[in-house]
Design an enzyme around this catalytic site. Sequence first.
Site, PDB file in Angstrom:
ATOM      1  N   SER A   1       0.838  -1.204   0.000  1.00 48.08           N
ATOM      2  CA  SER A   1       0.000   0.000   0.000  1.00 48.08           C
ATOM      3  C   SER A   1       0.865   1.244   0.000  1.00 48.08           C
ATOM      4  O   SER A   1       1.881   1.301   0.708  1.00 48.08           O
ATOM      5  CB  SER A   1      -0.912   0.012   1.236  1.00 48.08           C
ATOM      6  OG  SER A   1      -1.575   1.243   1.369  1.00 48.08           O
TER       7      SER A   1
ATOM      8  N   TYR B   1      -3.157  -1.881   9.762  1.00 53.48           N
ATOM      9  CA  TYR B   1      -3.034  -1.963   8.306  1.00 53.48           C
ATOM     10  C   TYR B   1      -1.654  -1.489   7.851  1.00 53.48           C
ATOM     11  O   TYR B   1      -0.969  -2.165   7.080  1.00 53.48           O
ATOM     12  CB  TYR B   1      -4.133  -1.133   7.635  1.00 53.48           C
ATOM     13  CG  TYR B   1      -4.171  -1.263   6.137  1.00 53.48           C
ATOM     14  CD1 TYR B   1      -4.723  -2.396   5.536  1.00 53.48           C
ATOM     15  CD2 TYR B   1      -3.669  -0.262   5.307  1.00 53.48           C
ATOM     16  CE1 TYR B   1      -4.765  -2.522   4.157  1.00 53.48           C
ATOM     17  CE2 TYR B   1      -3.714  -0.372   3.930  1.00 53.48           C
ATOM     18  CZ  TYR B   1      -4.261  -1.507   3.365  1.00 53.48           C
ATOM     19  OH  TYR B   1      -4.301  -1.625   1.993  1.00 53.48           O
TER      20      TYR B   1
ATOM     21  N   THR C   1       1.117  -4.063   8.953  1.00 49.12           N
ATOM     22  CA  THR C   1       1.173  -5.335   8.232  1.00 49.12           C
ATOM     23  C   THR C   1       1.439  -5.149   6.740  1.00 49.12           C
ATOM     24  O   THR C   1       2.091  -5.981   6.113  1.00 49.12           O
ATOM     25  CB  THR C   1      -0.116  -6.141   8.454  1.00 49.12           C
ATOM     26  OG1 THR C   1      -1.262  -5.350   8.095  1.00 49.12           O
ATOM     27  CG2 THR C   1      -0.240  -6.550   9.917  1.00 49.12           C
TER      28      THR C   1
ATOM     29  N   ILE D   1      -8.332   3.614  -3.767  1.00 53.15           N
ATOM     30  CA  ILE D   1      -8.917   3.020  -4.963  1.00 53.15           C
ATOM     31  C   ILE D   1     -10.436   2.939  -4.787  1.00 53.15           C
ATOM     32  O   ILE D   1     -10.927   2.594  -3.704  1.00 53.15           O
ATOM     33  CB  ILE D   1      -8.347   1.597  -5.204  1.00 53.15           C
ATOM     34  CG1 ILE D   1      -6.833   1.659  -5.424  1.00 53.15           C
ATOM     35  CG2 ILE D   1      -9.033   0.925  -6.390  1.00 53.15           C
ATOM     36  CD1 ILE D   1      -6.388   2.438  -6.650  1.00 53.15           C
TER      37      ILE D   1
END
Length: 245
Positions: free
Chosen positions: A135, A148, A151, A181
């Site tokens: 990400s 988030y 990881t 997105i």
Amino acid sequence: MGYNIKLEGQVAAVTGAAQGIGAAIAKKLTEAGAQVVINDVCTREQADTILSECEQVGKRPYYIGCNIADEESVHRMFDEISETFGRVDILVNNAGIVSDWEKSFAVNVKGTYFCCEAAKPYLEVSKGRIVILTSASIFNGGTGIPEYIGTKSGTYGLTMFFAKEYAHAGIRVNGVAPAVIMSKMLSRRFGSETAVQEHYKDIMPMGRIGYPDDIANVVLFLCCELSDYLCGEVLIADGGRMHVG
């Protein structure tokens, strides 16, 4: 004349591919001629939409329901792919969740590791490719969700690790780091897709957020011969936000 990417004769496993970015990747690889294997934790019936959409543009994907956080199940999945199709050429580690620390680490980090290791013996034979989705938020802490960010930073590290470890075996490992997105969840949050785009038009340098197909196109590039000399690269697909925004 344009250049047509062709993946005929190749078998591609895509995790977390029943919806969203994973589904777009599965469809894009199918359009290029690959035999796609879709993995997710839903039932086959719940995955039927993307299975049917792919069949309209190429070979109907094969579906394997499997929790990638379970190492034994992952090994059985790749054994089944090999037994069914005789080879594995591409692994796209797309599956990921937003949850508590334990569940997020189990799927996002350990699941990615398990898939790479289970696929390695088959990819060594085909001199295949691995694409790991991380990400863009790991570079700026953008989501505000530590489980988030933490990881997904792990998947970035695994991309670097496996690129180095597998290169000698002829396996090229690269990654993609998407920014925000378009998704059903995002549309519900803002009320509509139009409202999402309105919110982000002045934030994103390109004037819009990305769509699943934007990420699928980058993954397709990393799965084909045009990226043969790339190894250990993580392509940031964020519409220029990080570098020029």
